[in-house]
Design an enzyme around this catalytic site. Structure first.
Site, PDB file in Angstrom:
ATOM      1  CG  ASP A 117      39.526  41.211  34.031  1.00 52.04           C
ATOM      2  OD1 ASP A 117      40.403  41.390  34.885  1.00 52.04           O
ATOM      3  OD2 ASP A 117      38.811  42.126  33.594  1.00 52.04           O
ATOM      4  CG  ASP A 315      44.942  43.776  35.730  1.00 52.67           C
ATOM      5  OD1 ASP A 315      43.987  43.004  35.943  1.00 52.67           O
ATOM      6  OD2 ASP A 315      44.915  44.672  34.876  1.00 52.67           O
TER       7      ASP A 315
END
Length: 432
Positions: A117, A315
């Protein structure tokens, strides 16, 4: 970890690659080497988190869209050596993993499959005895190098929403309908062949909701408790990854940690900073091409705005790219125009541009243009197909204020995060 045998789902080839048993797939047992870790998709045969009951194509797409909607809300509200780590498929602890890597924690080492992440800082790990966790997680009592951090520690002062229960540094995190309680702890973290001693992470003791990745999250954000910050002397705040296609059955992607071994022939774009969301990787998107045509989009759609968090972020945890409404509408309309007069399905969940007849040669290319670098995409990066080939959708949708360059659009590209030089590199690379 021995995985049960599972048949290849017939209804979903692109999104759910579930094939032969783990014990019959040698790629699942291949070792990490140097500073490179393998990466594999959460639904690959190497992953214990793949769905036990295959979903239909439409059901899977709708589920992924729902997860992305939750993640977009999260993103919108957020105010050395060399290590080659294999990536399979797998953010802050409230998002189901899309891309995951093998991480070893403790002494003796315990292997966990943690979600990558780029928008989360602190690693979060379900610990043994956790109430509401989906797996047994990390058996901290078995590790001779584990320790809890107290309220007076410097690391505790870096934790947002920290509090004290007795002398222990604890935290509570809420996300949508999910909540997580954890204590700040530290232990040795090993990625490939490199070990970070005394790595600080959140040891989860209780969770509600269904958003927590089964074995936790490895935070690759820019904050003080991220992997980059805690291993700065080893990896020089530099890493890259190549994410394999959703349909790849192998543990074929890589996370490269440290400046050594990074590609030389790569184009860079400046890395921007939003003081209200300092952990996110903002970049300067300047245009989008559909085919050879530069779509007419106002620069205001891409502009960084610290007041409301607007701008463009890269992302690893969002699946489908989101563009602010004016930009998405312009891109979608140009795509439809180039596709010609095909039957457009009203919608499939959040997708509003779907075709129910076979498409092929008329599909245009698509390019995201950044200052100094381009992300040139093939059909597999922006079209999602049903396994029967009867429905095809443009895999993007509109966003209220934030542009998110998602992992589907990044697949089979090397994305290099070079924080010392404040830049992100992009180059095509097959890793599926």
């Amino acid at each position: 970890m021995e995985l049960a045998q599972c048949l290849l789902p017939q209804l979903l080839v692109l999104l759910l690659s579930v094939v032969s048993a783990h014990s019959l797939n040698p790629t699942c047992n291949s070792n990490d080497n140097d500073s490179t870790l393998k990466v594999y998709h959460v639904s690959s045969p190497c992953s214990p988190f793949r769905p036990k009951t295959p979903l239909s194509w439409a059901e899977t797409v709708l589920q992924m869209q729902a997860d992305d909607k939750t993640r977009l809300s999260y993103l919108s509200n957020l105010v050395a050596g060399r290590s080659f780590v294999p990536i399979g498929s797998g953010r802050q602890i409230v998002q189901s993993p899309t891309y995951i890597v093998k991480a070893k924690i403790g002494t003796p080492a315990q292997t966990l499959l943690m979600a990558l992440d780029t928008s989360t800082d602190m690693a979060m790990v379900p610990c043994s005895g956790c109430v509401g966790c989906a797996s047994a997680g990390f058996g901290f009592a078995k590790s001779t190098t584990f320790s809890s951090l107290n309220c007076g520690s410097a690391k505790c002062k870096q934790v947002q929403n920290s509090n004290c229960l007795g002398n222990a540094c604890s935290m509570n995190i809420t996300y949508g309908s999910s909540s997580i309680a954890a204590n700040l702890a530290q232990d040795n973290l090993t990625l490939a062949t490199d070990t970070v001693l005394g790595y600080s992470f959140g040891c989860i003791s209780k969770t509600t909701g269904t958003s927590l990745p089964p074995q936790g999250v490895l935070g690759l954000g820019r904050g003080p408790l991220s992997l980059l910050s805690q291993s700065k002397s080893l990896y020089k705040s530099t890493f890259s990854y190549c994410l394999p296609s959703f349909k790849s059955p192998k543990y074929s992607g890589t996370l490269r940690l440290g400046p050594n071994g990074q590609p030389k022939n790569i184009k860079f774009t400046p890395l921007l900073t939003n003081p209200r969301r300092p952990s996110l990787y903002y970049v300067k998107l300047i245009g989008i091409k559909v085919g050879p045509k530069l779509v007419n989009i106002s620069p205001s759609a891409f502009a960084l705005n610290p007041n409301n968090g607007a701008g463009t972020v890269v992302d690893s945890g969002t699946v489908f790219t989101r563009l602010v409404t004016p930009a998405y509408t312009a891109v979608r309309d140009e795509f439809r125009r180039r596709m010609g007069k095909k039957t457009v399905v009203t919608s499939l969940g959040g997708f509003d541009t779907c075709y129910t007849v076979p498409i092929g040669k008329q599909v245009p290319t698509m390019t995201f243009m950044f200052e100094g670098a381009d992300l040139s995409m093939k059909q597999e990066n922006f079209l999602i197909y049903s396994s029967t080939g009867t429905t095809t959708c443009l895999a993007m949708s509109a966003s209220p204020s934030l542009n998110v360059i998602a992992n589907m659009q990044q697949q089979n590209h090397r994305i290099l995060f070079d924080l010392p030089n404040s830049r992100i590199g992009i180059s095509a690379e097959s890793c599926s």
